[in-house]
Write an enzyme that holds these catalytic residues in place. Structure first.
Site, mmCIF file in Angstrom:
data_model
loop_
_atom_site.group_PDB
_atom_site.id
_atom_site.type_symbol
_atom_site.label_atom_id
_atom_site.label_comp_id
_atom_site.label_asym_id
_atom_site.label_seq_id
_atom_site.Cartn_x
_atom_site.Cartn_y
_atom_site.Cartn_z
ATOM 1 C CG HIS A 194 -0.161 -0.008 2.526
ATOM 2 N ND1 HIS A 194 0.428 1.105 3.070
ATOM 3 C CD2 HIS A 194 0.099 -1.032 3.384
ATOM 4 C CE1 HIS A 194 1.020 0.794 4.211
ATOM 5 N NE2 HIS A 194 0.836 -0.497 4.423
ATOM 6 N NE ARG B 278 -1.402 -0.394 6.932
ATOM 7 C CZ ARG B 278 -1.887 -0.997 8.006
ATOM 8 N NH1 ARG B 278 -3.051 -0.607 8.525
ATOM 9 N NH2 ARG B 278 -1.237 -1.997 8.587
ATOM 10 C CG HIS C 33 -0.536 -4.675 4.924
ATOM 11 N ND1 HIS C 33 -1.026 -3.438 5.287
ATOM 12 C CD2 HIS C 33 -1.625 -5.439 4.604
ATOM 13 C CE1 HIS C 33 -2.350 -3.445 5.184
ATOM 14 N NE2 HIS C 33 -2.735 -4.646 4.778
#
Length: 233
Positions: A11, A62, A182
Site C-alpha cells: 500500500h 490502507r 503490506h
C-alpha cells in the site's frame, strides 16, 4: 514462451508510516502522500498495459484504498476483488502505535531489528486485543486464531493456506492477478514464492510502498523472473 505475471504491491504511505509508528493490524488510512503514490502506481501499470482478472487485498483500508486508486487509474472498476484478513499486515503486538525511534531508544536497535526483521522472533504480546476480537470484520474467525503478536514465520503460516487455496490455483490457470497488501505480508508471500529458507535473506527483504513487484511464471508455474516496475523498466 508465454509467461503469467503476478503483480504484488505494498500500500501507499499510511498516516502512521508518515509518523514512523508501528501499525500492524491497526486500521490506519493512507496519508496524502500515500494517495499520490497509489495513483502513480496505477498510472505505471496502465502505461505498461496491465489488465487484471482478479484483485486481492487485506481487510485494512490502507491496502483497500490503494487498490481502489489503482483500478480507477486502470479504468477497471468491474474487477472482482477479494479481501481477506489472512493478507493483513503482521500483528506487531504491544509495539502497535509506538514511535519506532522511541522504541529503539527504549529497547535498543538490535532488539527492535530482531522484532522487525527476523523470522521467528515475535514482539511483546498486546495485553488488550478487544478492539480486534469485537471488530465485526473479524466476527467470523475463531477468536483463538486472532493473534496478539506475530513473528514473520507466524505471518507466513497465516497466509500460506489462503495462498495455496485461493491465489495459486488462479495463477496456475493463467489468470492475471494483483495483490495489494503490506510490508510483512508481502515479505511472507515473497518467502513462499522464492522458497527462501536463509534467515539472512529474509532479514534483508525490504518492500517499498506503492512500487509494483512483478513475478513471472513459466507454464509449470515456476518463477522465472521478478523485478520492481517503474516507468523505465
Amino acid at each position: 514462451m508465454l509467461t503469467t505475471k503476478l503483480v504484488i504491491l505494498r500500500h501507499g504511505e499510511s498516516q502512521w508510516n508518515k509518523e514512523n509508528k508501528f501499525t500492524g493490524w491497526v486500521d490506519v488510512d493512507l496519508s496524502d502522500q500515500g494517495c499520490i503514490e497509489a495513483k502513480y502506481a496505477g498510472t505505471i501499470l496502465k502505461n505498461k498495459g496491465f489488465i487484471f482478472d482478479y484483485g486481492y487485498t487485506s481487510v485494512l483500508k490502507r491496502a483497500i484504498h490503494t487498490l481502489w486508486f489503482i483500478i480507477d487509474k486502470l479504468d477497471q472498476p468491474w474487477l472482482p476483488i477479494e479481501k481477506s484478513w489472512r493478507l493483513n499486515e503482521r500483528h506487531y503486538g504491544a509495539l502497535q502505535g509506538l514511535n519506532k525511534i522511541e522504541t529503539v531508544k527504549k529497547f535498543g536497535f538490535n532488539k527492535v531489528e530482531q522484532w522487525r526483521r527476523s523470522l521467528n522472533i515475535s514482539p511483546p504480546k498486546i495485553t488488550d486485543n478487544n478492539n480486534i476480537q469485537f471488530d465485526y470484520r473479524y466476527s467470523h474467525i475463531d477468536p483463538k486464531k486472532i493473534p496478539n503478536t506475530e513473528s514473520l514465520a507466524l505471518t507466513i503460516d497465516r497466509i500460506r493456506p489462503y495462498w495455496n487455496l485461493n491465489i495459486l490455483p488462479k495463477i496456475k490457470n493463467k489468470k492475471k492477478i494483483i495483490i495489494v497488501a503490506h510490508g510483512n505480508s508481502i515479505r511472507a508471500i515473497v518467502t513462499l514464492l522464492s522458497n527462501l529458507n536463509n534467515e539472512q535473506e529474509i532479514f534483508q527483504l525490504n518492500i517499498p510502498t506503492a512500487i509494483p513487484l512483478i513475478y513471472e511464471f513459466d507454464n509449470e508455474t515456476n518463477v522465472i523472473n521478478h523485478y520492481f516496475l517503474n516507468e523505465h523498466t
